[in-house]
Design a protein around this motif. Structure first.
Motif, PDB file in Angstrom:
ATOM      1  N   MET A  58      33.756  45.637  38.432  1.00  0.00           N
ATOM      2  CA  MET A  58      34.702  46.692  38.782  1.00  0.00           C
ATOM      3  C   MET A  58      36.080  46.065  38.899  1.00  0.00           C
ATOM      4  O   MET A  58      36.211  44.857  39.010  1.00  0.00           O
ATOM      5  CB  MET A  58      34.294  47.393  40.082  1.00  0.00           C
ATOM      6  CG  MET A  58      34.623  46.630  41.351  1.00  0.00           C
ATOM      7  SD  MET A  58      33.687  45.168  41.561  1.00  0.00           S
ATOM      8  CE  MET A  58      32.690  45.543  42.917  1.00  0.00           C
ATOM      9  N   GLY A  59      37.093  46.859  38.832  1.00  0.00           N
ATOM     10  CA  GLY A  59      38.445  46.340  38.972  1.00  0.00           C
ATOM     11  C   GLY A  59      38.978  45.759  37.681  1.00  0.00           C
ATOM     12  O   GLY A  59      38.682  46.232  36.590  1.00  0.00           O
ATOM     13  N   GLU A 120      46.519  42.675  41.429  1.00  0.00           N
ATOM     14  CA  GLU A 120      45.500  43.664  41.094  1.00  0.00           C
ATOM     15  C   GLU A 120      46.113  45.069  41.028  1.00  0.00           C
ATOM     16  O   GLU A 120      45.769  45.856  40.148  1.00  0.00           O
ATOM     17  CB  GLU A 120      44.379  43.619  42.133  1.00  0.00           C
ATOM     18  CG  GLU A 120      43.176  44.419  41.744  1.00  0.00           C
ATOM     19  CD  GLU A 120      42.060  44.308  42.745  1.00  0.00           C
ATOM     20  OE1 GLU A 120      40.919  44.249  42.303  1.00  0.00           O
ATOM     21  OE2 GLU A 120      42.329  44.288  43.965  1.00  0.00           O
ATOM     22  N   ILE A 121      47.034  45.370  41.922  1.00  0.00           N
ATOM     23  CA  ILE A 121      47.731  46.659  41.894  1.00  0.00           C
ATOM     24  C   ILE A 121      48.541  46.784  40.607  1.00  0.00           C
ATOM     25  O   ILE A 121      48.567  47.830  39.963  1.00  0.00           O
ATOM     26  CB  ILE A 121      48.636  46.817  43.134  1.00  0.00           C
ATOM     27  CG1 ILE A 121      47.776  46.971  44.392  1.00  0.00           C
ATOM     28  CG2 ILE A 121      49.581  47.997  42.980  1.00  0.00           C
ATOM     29  CD1 ILE A 121      48.554  46.860  45.681  1.00  0.00           C
ATOM     30  N   GLU A 122      49.193  45.688  40.217  1.00  0.00           N
ATOM     31  CA  GLU A 122      50.006  45.694  38.991  1.00  0.00           C
ATOM     32  C   GLU A 122      49.155  45.966  37.751  1.00  0.00           C
ATOM     33  O   GLU A 122      49.579  46.675  36.835  1.00  0.00           O
ATOM     34  CB  GLU A 122      50.723  44.353  38.847  1.00  0.00           C
ATOM     35  CG  GLU A 122      51.603  44.241  37.628  1.00  0.00           C
ATOM     36  CD  GLU A 122      52.178  42.845  37.479  1.00  0.00           C
ATOM     37  OE1 GLU A 122      52.391  42.438  36.324  1.00  0.00           O
ATOM     38  OE2 GLU A 122      52.406  42.168  38.493  1.00  0.00           O
ATOM     39  N   LEU A 123      47.935  45.410  37.714  1.00  0.00           N
ATOM     40  CA  LEU A 123      47.059  45.597  36.561  1.00  0.00           C
ATOM     41  C   LEU A 123      46.397  46.982  36.551  1.00  0.00           C
ATOM     42  O   LEU A 123      45.871  47.397  35.536  1.00  0.00           O
ATOM     43  CB  LEU A 123      45.995  44.492  36.508  1.00  0.00           C
ATOM     44  CG  LEU A 123      46.550  43.100  36.266  1.00  0.00           C
ATOM     45  CD1 LEU A 123      45.437  42.068  36.315  1.00  0.00           C
ATOM     46  CD2 LEU A 123      47.299  43.022  34.951  1.00  0.00           C
ATOM     47  N   ASN A 124      46.336  47.650  37.687  1.00  0.00           N
ATOM     48  CA  ASN A 124      46.115  49.091  37.816  1.00  0.00           C
ATOM     49  C   ASN A 124      44.711  49.626  37.583  1.00  0.00           C
ATOM     50  O   ASN A 124      44.535  50.817  37.619  1.00  0.00           O
ATOM     51  CB  ASN A 124      47.098  49.832  36.903  1.00  0.00           C
ATOM     52  CG  ASN A 124      47.317  51.263  37.330  1.00  0.00           C
ATOM     53  OD1 ASN A 124      47.080  51.606  38.479  1.00  0.00           O
ATOM     54  ND2 ASN A 124      47.754  52.087  36.415  1.00  0.00           N
ATOM     55  N   THR A 125      43.684  48.862  37.362  1.00  0.00           N
ATOM     56  CA  THR A 125      42.346  49.422  37.184  1.00  0.00           C
ATOM     57  C   THR A 125      41.465  48.952  38.322  1.00  0.00           C
ATOM     58  O   THR A 125      41.028  47.799  38.340  1.00  0.00           O
ATOM     59  CB  THR A 125      41.739  48.951  35.848  1.00  0.00           C
ATOM     60  OG1 THR A 125      42.637  49.258  34.809  1.00  0.00           O
ATOM     61  CG2 THR A 125      40.416  49.619  35.590  1.00  0.00           C
TER      62      THR A 125
END
Length: 160
Positions: A58-59, A120-125
């Motif tokens: 996930m992520g 992780e927020i920047e990569l958005n998934t």
């Protein structure tokens, strides 16, 4: 004034302890899911060229690093809270150094995990649980710093 900072430090310590426990719970879920549903290779097969043991199902690409460092920060944060509880109980110079050192190490690890959370927020998934863990790490980086300031402020007030 130092008595007011002592109660502020106690409130921040309780808040940080609860938030670190929640981060550990979510991180443990993510780690368990990664172990159960991660990449499984059969006997006699080769690993893919771009295989990473830190890839999570996930992520995104930063999720593995974020979860691992958030869990380390959570464990150290809970240990720092236990040391801080001893300092709140005694409230003297001897216990301040241990509490401040543990809190500072915990804060630096929290900031490191927060940096991976920002990536992780920047990569958005990512899913809702990872978003919650990112928010907690961002909030913890601020509240842990405020806790450090409160115990140092109370110590400098008592010397005056």
């Amino acid at each position: 004034m130092a008595g007011g900072l002592r109660s502020v430090a106690g409130l921040l310590l309780l808040l940080n302890f609860c938030m670190y426990a929640i981060v550990l719970g979510i991180g443990s879920w993510a780690m368990n899911r990664a172990i159960d549903h991660g990449f499984i290779i059969g006997p006699g097969l080769n690993l893919p060229a771009h295989f990473s043991p830190i890839s999570f199902p996930m992520g995104n690409a930063a999720t593995g690093f974020f979860v691992i460092f958030a869990m380390i920060a959570g464990v150290v944060g809970i240990a720092a809270a236990i040391s801080g509880l001893n300092h709140l109980r005694r409230w003297d110079g001897g216990s301040l150094s241990a509490a401040a050192t543990a809190a500072t190490i915990s804060w630096t690890l929290t900031c490191l995990a927060m940096g991976f959370g920002c990536k992780e927020i920047e990569l958005n998934t990512r899913n809702a649980r990872l978003k919650t863990m990112e928010a907690f790490m961002i909030i913890l980086s601020a509240t842990q710093l405020l806790y450090i300031a409160a115990i140092h402020g109370a110590a400098s007030m008592s010397r005056i």
